[in-house]
Design a protein around this motif. Structure first.
Motif, PDB file in Angstrom:
ATOM      1  N   LEU A  28       0.870  -1.180   0.000  1.00 60.54           N
ATOM      2  CA  LEU A  28       0.000   0.000   0.000  1.00 60.54           C
ATOM      3  C   LEU A  28       0.902   1.222   0.000  1.00 60.54           C
ATOM      4  O   LEU A  28       1.652   1.463   0.945  1.00 60.54           O
ATOM      5  N   SER A  29       0.864   1.980  -1.106  1.00 62.67           N
ATOM      6  CA  SER A  29       1.644   3.211  -1.225  1.00 62.67           C
ATOM      7  C   SER A  29       0.750   4.393  -0.882  1.00 62.67           C
ATOM      8  O   SER A  29      -0.393   4.469  -1.349  1.00 62.67           O
ATOM      9  N   ILE A  30       1.285   5.333  -0.094  1.00 56.84           N
ATOM     10  CA  ILE A  30       0.495   6.478   0.365  1.00 56.84           C
ATOM     11  C   ILE A  30       1.310   7.746   0.202  1.00 56.84           C
ATOM     12  O   ILE A  30       2.526   7.762   0.483  1.00 56.84           O
ATOM     13  N   ALA A  31       0.669   8.797  -0.253  1.00 58.85           N
ATOM     14  CA  ALA A  31       1.284  10.122  -0.337  1.00 58.85           C
ATOM     15  C   ALA A  31       0.428  11.104   0.454  1.00 58.85           C
ATOM     16  O   ALA A  31      -0.803  11.109   0.312  1.00 58.85           O
ATOM     17  N   THR A  32       1.071  11.919   1.291  1.00 57.85           N
ATOM     18  CA  THR A  32       0.318  12.889   2.107  1.00 57.85           C
ATOM     19  C   THR A  32       1.047  14.227   2.145  1.00 57.85           C
ATOM     20  O   THR A  32       2.275  14.294   2.033  1.00 57.85           O
ATOM     21  N   ARG A  33       0.263  15.274   2.308  1.00 62.48           N
ATOM     22  CA  ARG A  33       0.796  16.614   2.599  1.00 62.48           C
ATOM     23  C   ARG A  33       0.073  17.111   3.851  1.00 62.48           C
ATOM     24  O   ARG A  33      -1.033  17.632   3.785  1.00 62.48           O
ATOM     25  N   SER A  34       0.707  16.855   4.997  1.00 60.63           N
ATOM     26  CA  SER A  34       0.075  17.198   6.269  1.00 60.63           C
ATOM     27  C   SER A  34       1.152  17.433   7.317  1.00 60.63           C
ATOM     28  O   SER A  34       2.063  16.605   7.483  1.00 60.63           O
ATOM     29  N   ASP A  35       1.059  18.541   8.018  1.00 61.37           N
ATOM     30  CA  ASP A  35       2.007  18.810   9.090  1.00 61.37           C
ATOM     31  C   ASP A  35       1.774  17.867  10.265  1.00 61.37           C
ATOM     32  O   ASP A  35       2.716  17.478  10.963  1.00 61.37           O
ATOM     33  N   ALA A  36       0.500  17.485  10.492  1.00 65.05           N
ATOM     34  CA  ALA A  36       0.158  16.604  11.607  1.00 65.05           C
ATOM     35  C   ALA A  36       0.074  15.158  11.132  1.00 65.05           C
ATOM     36  O   ALA A  36      -0.140  14.875   9.944  1.00 65.05           O
ATOM     37  N   GLU A  37       0.252  14.211  12.058  1.00 60.27           N
ATOM     38  CA  GLU A  37       0.124  12.812  11.714  1.00 60.27           C
ATOM     39  C   GLU A  37      -1.333  12.476  11.402  1.00 60.27           C
ATOM     40  O   GLU A  37      -2.256  13.122  11.892  1.00 60.27           O
ATOM     41  N   LEU A  38      -1.517  11.437  10.541  1.00 63.79           N
ATOM     42  CA  LEU A  38      -2.848  11.012  10.131  1.00 63.79           C
ATOM     43  C   LEU A  38      -3.035   9.545  10.498  1.00 63.79           C
ATOM     44  O   LEU A  38      -2.076   8.763  10.504  1.00 63.79           O
TER      45      LEU A  38
ATOM     46  N   GLY B 131      -9.849  -8.294   4.548  1.00 70.03           N
ATOM     47  CA  GLY B 131     -10.947  -9.253   4.637  1.00 70.03           C
ATOM     48  C   GLY B 131     -11.888  -8.948   5.782  1.00 70.03           C
ATOM     49  O   GLY B 131     -12.478  -9.861   6.367  1.00 70.03           O
ATOM     50  N   GLY B 132     -12.040  -7.674   6.125  1.00 69.05           N
ATOM     51  CA  GLY B 132     -12.942  -7.282   7.202  1.00 69.05           C
ATOM     52  C   GLY B 132     -12.262  -7.107   8.543  1.00 69.05           C
ATOM     53  O   GLY B 132     -12.844  -6.543   9.479  1.00 69.05           O
ATOM     54  N   SER B 133     -11.026  -7.561   8.669  1.00 66.10           N
ATOM     55  CA  SER B 133     -10.267  -7.408   9.910  1.00 66.10           C
ATOM     56  C   SER B 133      -9.473  -6.107   9.831  1.00 66.10           C
ATOM     57  O   SER B 133      -8.560  -5.976   9.009  1.00 66.10           O
ATOM     58  N   GLU B 134      -9.813  -5.139  10.675  1.00 67.02           N
ATOM     59  CA  GLU B 134      -9.307  -3.773  10.523  1.00 67.02           C
ATOM     60  C   GLU B 134      -8.165  -3.452  11.480  1.00 67.02           C
ATOM     61  O   GLU B 134      -8.153  -3.881  12.648  1.00 67.02           O
ATOM     62  N   THR B 135      -7.205  -2.688  10.969  1.00 65.81           N
ATOM     63  CA  THR B 135      -6.064  -2.230  11.751  1.00 65.81           C
ATOM     64  C   THR B 135      -5.897  -0.730  11.557  1.00 65.81           C
ATOM     65  O   THR B 135      -6.044  -0.225  10.450  1.00 65.81           O
ATOM     66  N   ALA B 136      -5.582  -0.008  12.641  1.00 66.35           N
ATOM     67  CA  ALA B 136      -5.307   1.429  12.557  1.00 66.35           C
ATOM     68  C   ALA B 136      -3.805   1.634  12.396  1.00 66.35           C
ATOM     69  O   ALA B 136      -3.000   1.029  13.111  1.00 66.35           O
ATOM     70  N   VAL B 137      -3.444   2.495  11.445  1.00 61.51           N
ATOM     71  CA  VAL B 137      -2.039   2.777  11.163  1.00 61.51           C
ATOM     72  C   VAL B 137      -1.827   4.281  11.225  1.00 61.51           C
ATOM     73  O   VAL B 137      -2.593   5.050  10.621  1.00 61.51           O
ATOM     74  N   VAL B 138      -0.803   4.724  11.928  1.00 57.80           N
ATOM     75  CA  VAL B 138      -0.496   6.154  12.070  1.00 57.80           C
ATOM     76  C   VAL B 138       0.557   6.553  11.049  1.00 57.80           C
ATOM     77  O   VAL B 138       1.648   5.951  10.986  1.00 57.80           O
ATOM     78  N   LEU B 139       0.217   7.563  10.237  1.00 61.67           N
ATOM     79  CA  LEU B 139       1.146   8.091   9.238  1.00 61.67           C
ATOM     80  C   LEU B 139       1.788   9.360   9.790  1.00 61.67           C
ATOM     81  O   LEU B 139       1.083  10.301  10.152  1.00 61.67           O
ATOM     82  N   PRO B 140       3.118   9.432   9.862  1.00 69.98           N
ATOM     83  CA  PRO B 140       3.767  10.626  10.408  1.00 69.98           C
ATOM     84  C   PRO B 140       3.547  11.839   9.518  1.00 69.98           C
ATOM     85  O   PRO B 140       3.450  11.725   8.299  1.00 69.98           O
ATOM     86  N   GLY B 141       3.447  13.012  10.142  1.00 69.38           N
ATOM     87  CA  GLY B 141       3.304  14.251   9.399  1.00 69.38           C
ATOM     88  C   GLY B 141       4.651  14.900   9.161  1.00 69.38           C
ATOM     89  O   GLY B 141       5.699  14.379   9.530  1.00 69.38           O
ATOM     90  N   GLY B 142       4.634  16.050   8.504  1.00 67.28           N
ATOM     91  CA  GLY B 142       5.863  16.773   8.220  1.00 67.28           C
ATOM     92  C   GLY B 142       5.692  17.680   7.033  1.00 67.28           C
ATOM     93  O   GLY B 142       4.648  17.710   6.378  1.00 67.28           O
TER      94      GLY B 142
END
Length: 731
Positions: free
Chosen positions: A250-260, A267-278
């Protein structure tokens, strides 16, 4: 279960606890030529120059949340428009090569040519007399040409009328890749310049990636400039798993000073992942463990549309397809021809799965393509392709495979049955030779038998099914012949073996057999018609690809004397000159081919062209003449109306050169050959031959001399046999 990858089959039974997913920061690899700025107005990226250093065009580009913006300004006071979109490449136009994920050749050598991934794309834009046009030249996935064309504008520069401005606003949604999701993209441009009165264009590349086709690793590389704050995009890739240790990405691109916080569901089993900001545009990567085939992979950020994909597990796909085919074949009351079709398909799939194990190391693209085609076939056989009625009513065509007597490999052909089919009756045979294109063994079957019948993925075809499949006036046979071998060598043997196989399978009306083809198949028809003239009632050649590098042997053309031959080609087809010259060479030997040159048509196999050809073929019936001449160059195709000439040498039927070299006519003194003139008067057969060391005679019907009772054979002035008609071998 041969070659099965069992580790994938147990993935679904693993614990349902969500896996721990680690976020990795992505550091750009390789140097970028320049930066694509975040704006709707393209900025200058570089110049296209002639070999002498003269500037021919300026390339500009930029990106936004919805589009890739490109602008090419060409110094061209003498603009020559194309006649239609199918021949854009031959007129003033611009070709564009894109590696949208910027991954180059991935795990393959940097010199690898051809498309690497689904994100690779080559297209062309140009001006017609009635407006702009766009055509996709290379793509591994279907593209919406209309959606792409909507972003094309071509006009003269208001400030300088000698300049032509090509503008392309390419929607990210239309190419299936969100902007900036990876750090860079690959981009090359080629200017095609044709002057008024010129017979061909001159190509001026910007970069080296489009020279000789498409080389992703050699495209110019451009970094994505920083977007507006709040921008985010995600893309799933590497979805094919060969083993349980593989990972999807999973490739992700973000423009955010704060983490997301991103939520990833497997398959329905969910995990939360923190993306660092900058500051600036940041790129992240999450590796996801392999799941069972078909598992839904979903990633979402608050307030944004979720990005979904599906796991593709190679071993699961293969085994599900084999099991489905076996299950359908084992159903009580299954029609024998349907069973033969299913067994044929299974044999082809098993053979391909064995090939995949080697391709994984040598050419991963083909291995990946194989599994993709198997998945398409599985979807098809879970639907309409799994119903016998779909073949009886013409919605689908059967596939028949066989073991080649020549080399013991599995070969196949498409096989369509007539309307209101009665297997006890004899029907005409429409034997169609395909043009060049994707030579993957499963491409054609997946196109015809997948969930939705797709257009055949070969250059020039413009209908999902060819006309003979729709018309259904007889049996339709469409041999694979190992892809793009030009119906020479082993591919010619495949044609002959397919011919024998179908005659052993069903009853054929021997006097209504027709050989015809498109492009490469047109040239195959020309060659095989000369080598097997007595087998067919008529021949059709459409859009022949020049001379295919092979000489036209005048002494073999004589084999077609008195036989109906129809030739059709577009006036804008690049092979038209040689195709017309071929017809003239035939006429010079006393033949009378019907030649039609279609105005404003390029290299295309249109439904109208096919209908005209099939309608014409159906008017012809085979008849043995009382006198005929026959020349051969080998012992493989050395028979005509039951007279077989034996020689101890042969010559190759294809020489060197490219598909559109000038036509070469070879005189009969240039190659070894055997020739016979045969006259039948009553019960007497008179044969005069040169170069034949042996004769074999077949007096039977329908393909032999057709004589019964007492016969007399005179060979080169001497009586060689007198007695009851029977198979003869004469020295």
């Amino acid at each position: 279960m041969p070659f099965l990858l069992p580790s994938l089959l147990v993935v679904a039974a693993q614990a349902a606890d969500p896996p721990a997913l680690a976020v990795q920061s992505v550091v750009p690899e390789g140097a970028a030529v320049a930066v694509l700025p975040w704006t709707n107005t393209p900025a200058a990226l570089g110049d296209v120059r002639t070999p002498a250093g003269q500037r021919l065009a300026t390339v500009a580009g930029s990106w936004s949340a919805t589009h890739l913006h490109l602008q090419i300004v060409v110094e061209d006071a003498d603009h020559v428009p194309a006649a239609n979109r199918n021949v854009l490449w031959s007129a003033d136009s611009v070709e564009i090569g894109l590696d949208l994920l910027g991954d180059g050749s991935a795990t393959m050598p940097a010199t690898t040519t051809g498309l690497i991934g689904d994100d690779d794309l080559k297209l062309i834009i140009g001006q017609l007399t009635d407006g702009p046009a766009l055509a996709v030249l290379m793509s591994r996935t279907p593209r919406d040409d209309k959606a792409l064309l909507a972003g094309v504008r071509i006009a003269r520069d208001p400030a300088d009328a000698t300049r032509l401005v090509y503008r392309l606003d390419l929607p990210w949604a239309a190419v299936g890749v969100p902007g900036g999701v990876r750090p860079a993209l690959g981009l090359d441009v080629q200017i095609n310049d044709r002057d008024a009165g010129a017979t061909d264009k001159t190509a001026y590349p910007w970069g080296t990636g489009l020279r000789g086709g498409f080389t992703a690793a050699q495209l110019n590389r451009f970094a994505f400039g920083a977007p507006d704050a709040g921008y985010a995009a995600a893309q799933w890739s590497d979805l094919l798993a060969w083993s349980a240790t593989d990972r999807s990405v999973l490739s992700i691109a973000t423009r955010s000073d704060a983490e997301l916080t991103m939520r990833v569901s497997l398959g329905g089993s969910e995990t939360a992942v923190v993306l660092p900001g900058g500051a600036g545009l940041r790129h992240h990567r999450i590796a996801v463990p392999a799941q069972a085939d078909g598992t839904a992979l979903v990633a979402s950020l608050p307030g944004r549309e979720a990005v979904a994909a599906s796991q593709l597990a190679a071993g699961d796909v293969y085994q599900k397809l084999v099991d489905r085919l076996s299950g359908l074949a084992a159903e009580p009351g299954a029609h024998p021809f349907f069973v033969r079709h299913l067994v044929s398909m299974q044999a082809l799939v098993v053979a391909e799965w064995a090939r995949v194990q080697l391709l994984r190391g040598s050419d991963p693209r083909k291995a990946v393509a194989s599994v993709g085609y198997m998945r398409d076939l599985l979807a098809g056989f879970n639907g309409e392709a799994g119903e016998w009625a779909a073949y009886l009513d013409g919605r689908r065509s059967l596939l028949m495979s066989y073991v080649s007597p020549h080399d013991q490999t599995v070969q196949y052909y498409d096989f369509g049955v007539p309307k209101d089919w009665d297997p006890t009756k004899a029907y005409p045979l429409f034997f169609e030779l395909h043009g060049a294109g994707d030579d993957h063994p499963l491409n054609g079957p997946a196109s015809r038998l997948g969930l939705t019948a797709q257009a055949v993925k070969r250059n020039g075809y413009d209908t999902p099914r060819v006309y003979a499949e729709i018309d259904r006036s007889g049996y339709w046979v469409h041999p694979f012949c190992r892809g793009n071998l030009g119906y020479a060598g082993i591919a010619r043997i495949d044609v002959l073996e397919t011919y024998e196989h179908v005659h052993n399978l069903v009853s054929i009306d021997a006097d209504r057999r027709y050989l015809y083809g498109f492009s490469m198949g047109s040239m195959g028809t020309l060659t095989l018609s000369q080598l097997t003239p007595s087998r067919w009632a008529a021949f059709g050649a459409m859009s022949g690809a020049g001379s295919q590098g092979a000489p036209v042997r005048t002494y073999l053309l004589d084999n077609l004397t008195g036989l109906p031959f129809k030739m059709m080609i577009g006036g804008e087809d690049g092979g038209a000159k040689n195709f017309v010259a071929m017809a003239e060479a035939m006429r010079a030997r006393g033949l009378n081919p019907e030649l039609t040159v279609i105005d404003k048509l390029g290299h295309n196999y249109t439904a109208e062209m096919q209908q005209e050809m099939i309608t014409w073929l159906k008017t012809k019936t085979r008849q043995r003449p009382a006198r005929f001449a026959f020349t051969t160059v080998d012992n493989l195709t050395s028979e005509c109306w039951g007279v077989r000439l034996g020689i101890d040498y042969g010559v190759p039927l294809r020489g060197g050169g490219g598909p559109r070299r000038d036509l070469r006519v070879v005189d009969e003194t240039a190659q070894p050959f055997a020739r016979a003139t045969v006259a039948i008067a009553g019960q007497t057969v008179t044969i005069d031959s040169v170069g034949a060391r042996r004769l074999a005679l077949d007096f039977s019907k329908p393909d032999g001399l057709g004589l019964e009772g007492e016969v007399r054979v005179v060979w080169n002035g001497k009586e060689a046999y007198a007695g009851t008609a029977k198979p003869l071998n004469l020295e």
